[in-house]
Design a protein around this motif. Structure first.
Motif, short mmCIF file in Angstrom:
data_model
loop_
_atom_site.label_atom_id
_atom_site.label_comp_id
_atom_site.label_asym_id
_atom_site.label_seq_id
_atom_site.Cartn_x
_atom_site.Cartn_y
_atom_site.Cartn_z
N ARG A 105 0.82 -1.22 0.00
CA ARG A 105 0.00 0.00 0.00
C ARG A 105 0.85 1.27 0.00
O ARG A 105 0.33 2.36 -0.04
CB ARG A 105 -0.91 0.01 1.24
N GLY A 106 2.16 1.12 0.08
CA GLY A 106 3.06 2.25 0.13
C GLY A 106 3.04 2.98 1.45
O GLY A 106 3.35 4.18 1.52
N GLU A 107 2.71 2.25 2.53
CA GLU A 107 2.61 2.86 3.86
C GLU A 107 3.79 2.44 4.71
O GLU A 107 4.36 1.37 4.51
CB GLU A 107 1.33 2.38 4.56
N PRO A 108 4.17 3.25 5.68
CA PRO A 108 5.21 2.83 6.61
C PRO A 108 4.70 1.72 7.50
O PRO A 108 3.50 1.56 7.70
CB PRO A 108 5.52 4.10 7.44
N TRP A 109 5.63 0.92 8.02
CA TRP A 109 5.24 -0.20 8.87
C TRP A 109 6.02 -0.18 10.16
O TRP A 109 7.19 0.20 10.20
CB TRP A 109 5.52 -1.52 8.15
N SER A 110 5.37 -0.58 11.21
CA SER A 110 6.02 -0.70 12.52
C SER A 110 5.30 -1.82 13.27
O SER A 110 4.08 -1.92 13.20
CB SER A 110 5.91 0.60 13.29
N PRO A 111 6.09 -2.67 13.96
CA PRO A 111 5.45 -3.78 14.69
C PRO A 111 4.62 -3.30 15.86
O PRO A 111 4.75 -2.24 16.36
CB PRO A 111 6.62 -4.62 15.17
#
Length: 91
Positions: A85-91
């Motif tokens: 989706r072109g979004e940043p990711w963080s756990p």
């Protein structure tokens, strides 16, 4: 005893504490220390020279590593969905 861990900046440092997550420098993947895929690769004689260790999961992510699809399946799916989706990711 001292351990070599990888910091959030991707550089190695010496620690008195053992890392809680492992990773592969070449693939920029991190996962559990008991990851079956990593253990199979190690048993075949590969992986070891590119093995890195992290104090925690947040450090692995900050260093630019992604979750392993074998031992962190749910985290991997979340990471992959965010990437698609072109979004940043963080756990």
């Amino acid at each position: 005893m001292s351990y070599t861990l990888t910091g959030a900046d991707g550089r190695p440092y010496t620690s008195a504490r053992k890392g809680t997550w492992g990773g592969h420098r070449g693939g920029r993947i991190y996962g559990r220390l008991d990851c079956p895929a990593a253990l199979r690769a190690i048993a075949r004689g590969g992986y070891v020279k590119n093995r890195v260790f992290f104090a925690n999961e947040g450090t692995a992510v900050a260093a630019g590593y992604r979750p392993c699809g074998a031992c962190c399946r749910e985290l991997y799916q979340a990471w992959k969905g965010a990437r698609d989706r072109g979004e940043p990711w963080s756990p």
